[in-house]
Design a protein around this motif. Sequence first.
Motif, PDB file in Angstrom:
ATOM      1  N   ARG A   1       0.835  -1.206   0.000  1.00  0.00           N
ATOM      2  CA  ARG A   1       0.000   0.000   0.000  1.00  0.00           C
ATOM      3  C   ARG A   1       0.868   1.253   0.000  1.00  0.00           C
ATOM      4  O   ARG A   1       1.828   1.338   0.765  1.00  0.00           O
TER       5      ARG A   1
ATOM      6  N   ASN B   1      -1.537   6.671   1.845  1.00  0.00           N
ATOM      7  CA  ASN B   1      -2.929   6.263   2.016  1.00  0.00           C
ATOM      8  C   ASN B   1      -3.174   5.847   3.467  1.00  0.00           C
ATOM      9  O   ASN B   1      -2.809   4.757   3.880  1.00  0.00           O
TER      10      ASN B   1
ATOM     11  N   LEU C   1      -4.837   4.820   7.250  1.00  0.00           N
ATOM     12  CA  LEU C   1      -5.606   3.639   7.650  1.00  0.00           C
ATOM     13  C   LEU C   1      -6.759   4.020   8.577  1.00  0.00           C
ATOM     14  O   LEU C   1      -6.702   5.038   9.262  1.00  0.00           O
ATOM     15  N   ILE C   2      -7.769   3.172   8.597  1.00  0.00           N
ATOM     16  CA  ILE C   2      -8.868   3.368   9.539  1.00  0.00           C
ATOM     17  C   ILE C   2      -8.499   2.697  10.858  1.00  0.00           C
ATOM     18  O   ILE C   2      -8.024   1.562  10.875  1.00  0.00           O
TER      19      ILE C   2
ATOM     20  N   LEU D   1      -1.556  13.203   8.395  1.00  0.00           N
ATOM     21  CA  LEU D   1      -2.679  14.147   8.334  1.00  0.00           C
ATOM     22  C   LEU D   1      -3.052  14.626   9.738  1.00  0.00           C
ATOM     23  O   LEU D   1      -2.806  13.916  10.720  1.00  0.00           O
TER      24      LEU D   1
ATOM     25  N   ILE E   1      -7.967  11.917  11.827  1.00  0.00           N
ATOM     26  CA  ILE E   1      -7.880  10.464  12.002  1.00  0.00           C
ATOM     27  C   ILE E   1      -9.217   9.842  11.597  1.00  0.00           C
ATOM     28  O   ILE E   1     -10.275  10.427  11.851  1.00  0.00           O
ATOM     29  N   ALA E   2      -9.143   8.673  10.941  1.00  0.00           N
ATOM     30  CA  ALA E   2     -10.358   7.947  10.533  1.00  0.00           C
ATOM     31  C   ALA E   2     -10.652   6.885  11.581  1.00  0.00           C
ATOM     32  O   ALA E   2      -9.823   6.030  11.864  1.00  0.00           O
TER      33      ALA E   2
ATOM     34  N   ALA F   1      -6.783  -1.148  10.579  1.00  0.00           N
ATOM     35  CA  ALA F   1      -7.186  -2.278   9.738  1.00  0.00           C
ATOM     36  C   ALA F   1      -7.752  -1.832   8.401  1.00  0.00           C
ATOM     37  O   ALA F   1      -8.934  -1.517   8.296  1.00  0.00           O
ATOM     38  N   PRO F   2      -6.921  -1.790   7.373  1.00  0.00           N
ATOM     39  CA  PRO F   2      -7.442  -1.588   6.013  1.00  0.00           C
ATOM     40  C   PRO F   2      -7.985  -2.913   5.505  1.00  0.00           C
ATOM     41  O   PRO F   2      -7.884  -3.936   6.201  1.00  0.00           O
ATOM     42  N   SER F   3      -8.537  -2.928   4.311  1.00  0.00           N
ATOM     43  CA  SER F   3      -9.042  -4.189   3.767  1.00  0.00           C
ATOM     44  C   SER F   3      -7.873  -5.168   3.566  1.00  0.00           C
ATOM     45  O   SER F   3      -6.754  -4.766   3.238  1.00  0.00           O
TER      46      SER F   3
ATOM     47  N   ARG G   1     -16.381   8.712   0.970  1.00  0.00           N
ATOM     48  CA  ARG G   1     -16.542   7.455   0.242  1.00  0.00           C
ATOM     49  C   ARG G   1     -17.952   6.930   0.488  1.00  0.00           C
ATOM     50  O   ARG G   1     -18.359   6.804   1.635  1.00  0.00           O
TER      51      ARG G   1
ATOM     52  N   ALA H   1      -8.777  11.856   0.726  1.00  0.00           N
ATOM     53  CA  ALA H   1      -9.389  10.552   0.502  1.00  0.00           C
ATOM     54  C   ALA H   1      -8.582   9.770  -0.520  1.00  0.00           C
ATOM     55  O   ALA H   1      -9.030   9.496  -1.616  1.00  0.00           O
TER      56      ALA H   1
ATOM     57  N   GLY I   1      -7.911   6.802  -0.814  1.00  0.00           N
ATOM     58  CA  GLY I   1      -8.512   5.542  -1.252  1.00  0.00           C
ATOM     59  C   GLY I   1      -9.437   5.757  -2.434  1.00  0.00           C
ATOM     60  O   GLY I   1      -9.900   4.805  -3.061  1.00  0.00           O
ATOM     61  N   GLN I   2      -9.731   7.026  -2.729  1.00  0.00           N
ATOM     62  CA  GLN I   2     -10.618   7.327  -3.845  1.00  0.00           C
ATOM     63  C   GLN I   2      -9.837   7.398  -5.161  1.00  0.00           C
ATOM     64  O   GLN I   2     -10.186   8.142  -6.058  1.00  0.00           O
TER      65      GLN I   2
HETATM   66  P1  AMP Z   1      -9.387   0.831   3.318  1.00  0.00           P
HETATM   67  O1  AMP Z   1      -8.954   0.640   4.725  1.00  0.00           O
HETATM   68  O2  AMP Z   1      -8.550   0.114   2.322  1.00  0.00           O
HETATM   69  O3  AMP Z   1     -10.849   0.581   3.168  1.00  0.00           O
HETATM   70  O4  AMP Z   1      -9.188   2.360   3.032  1.00  0.00           O
HETATM   71  C1  AMP Z   1      -9.302   3.284   4.085  1.00  0.00           C
HETATM   72  C2  AMP Z   1      -9.840   4.546   3.556  1.00  0.00           C
HETATM   73  O5  AMP Z   1      -9.913   5.493   4.624  1.00  0.00           O
HETATM   74  C3  AMP Z   1      -8.984   5.143   2.470  1.00  0.00           C
HETATM   75  O6  AMP Z   1      -9.826   5.516   1.420  1.00  0.00           O
HETATM   76  C4  AMP Z   1      -8.390   6.375   3.132  1.00  0.00           C
HETATM   77  O7  AMP Z   1      -8.269   7.399   2.219  1.00  0.00           O
HETATM   78  C5  AMP Z   1      -9.437   6.729   4.159  1.00  0.00           C
HETATM   79  N1  AMP Z   1      -8.839   7.473   5.275  1.00  0.00           N
HETATM   80  C6  AMP Z   1      -8.135   6.969   6.288  1.00  0.00           C
HETATM   81  N2  AMP Z   1      -7.715   7.947   7.113  1.00  0.00           N
HETATM   82  C7  AMP Z   1      -8.150   9.107   6.606  1.00  0.00           C
HETATM   83  C8  AMP Z   1      -8.035  10.466   6.994  1.00  0.00           C
HETATM   84  N3  AMP Z   1      -7.372  10.847   8.091  1.00  0.00           N
HETATM   85  N4  AMP Z   1      -8.627  11.385   6.210  1.00  0.00           N
HETATM   86  C9  AMP Z   1      -9.313  10.996   5.108  1.00  0.00           C
HETATM   87  N5  AMP Z   1      -9.460   9.747   4.683  1.00  0.00           N
HETATM   88  C10 AMP Z   1      -8.886   8.796   5.425  1.00  0.00           C
END
Ligand code: AMP
Length: 309
Positions: A59, A63, A65-66, A117, A120-121, A143-145, A198, A216, A218-219
Amino acid sequence: MGGKYATETLEATKGGIARAAEILRAGGLVAVPTETVYGLAARADKADAVARIYEAKGRPSFNPLIVHVSSMERAKKLANFEPEAEKLAAAHWPGPLTLVLPRKEGTGLADAVTAGLPTIALRMPDHSVMQALLVEAGVPLAAPSANRSGFISPTSAQHVLASLDGRIDAVIDGGECRSGVESTIVAVRPDGSIEELRPGPLSIAGDAVGKSEIEAPGQLASHYAPGKPVRLHVTMPEPDEFMIGFAQVAGDCSLSASGDLEEAASRLYACLHEGARSDKPRIAVAPVPTEGIGKAINDRLGRAATPAD
Ligand code: AMP
Ligand code: MG
């Protein structure tokens, strides 16, 4: 498959979850079922554990992470909740909603989690296995996908192993994911305004979409790609196309023969995985309406159909 690690398959039982928590506490990587897709978890407070997520997935480091939490109390240690964010969390957590919020200072989280950033997500997942694991591990989990970056997301343990066997320590087999598409991501700004970054299982902010790629990442235009050309809005497939049907449009596989959009979301990645594995060199997909979760389905299909640069 051969790789750095002998990937263990764990049962979704107390014993399996305890073993997974032990691996995570030691800084390892475990793929875990959630109600959306399988996530690739690592402790979010250890830089080397987080670095291993990026390495296993391939990755890009820009990009973020959540971060998954088990309680509101834990979430509030990591981010500032404006009243609007508080309302959204109260209404939809646990559930498939990720909130992007101003991050607090001194949280102890690895910088790589947020890719530098100021936000935080955060998400509180609605899945008994992930919840139990969060409690047992005792730390927030990034944990991303659980798939190689840019490719189809996993909705079963088999999908996870197809791309990450030998690259991660373990996967918990919790069967198929309920929802099947990734969480809705919504940013709540300091002024309380909301922006949908998203689309996902929950419709929150109408048709607003994120604007900045850094916000974003991931977009990206090409994502969720099955590794062969994908043609959309097809009612009559060519002979060399693996056809993914919907409603009255039949196929080699159908998202939902009855035209049910929730079912279509839950089967989306399984059908794309099947198409990727088939002998046919191309994939065609029937039209899917953009109502409700259909918006998220079309978002993912659009990016699966866009070739990587
Ligand atoms: P995934 O875990 O693969 O589903 O992707 C996680 C998504 O969360 C990605 O599209 C990231 O861009 C988005 N993301 C994670 N943290 C942030 C953040 N601080 N600001 C904006 N988007 C975030
Ligand atoms: Mg992903």
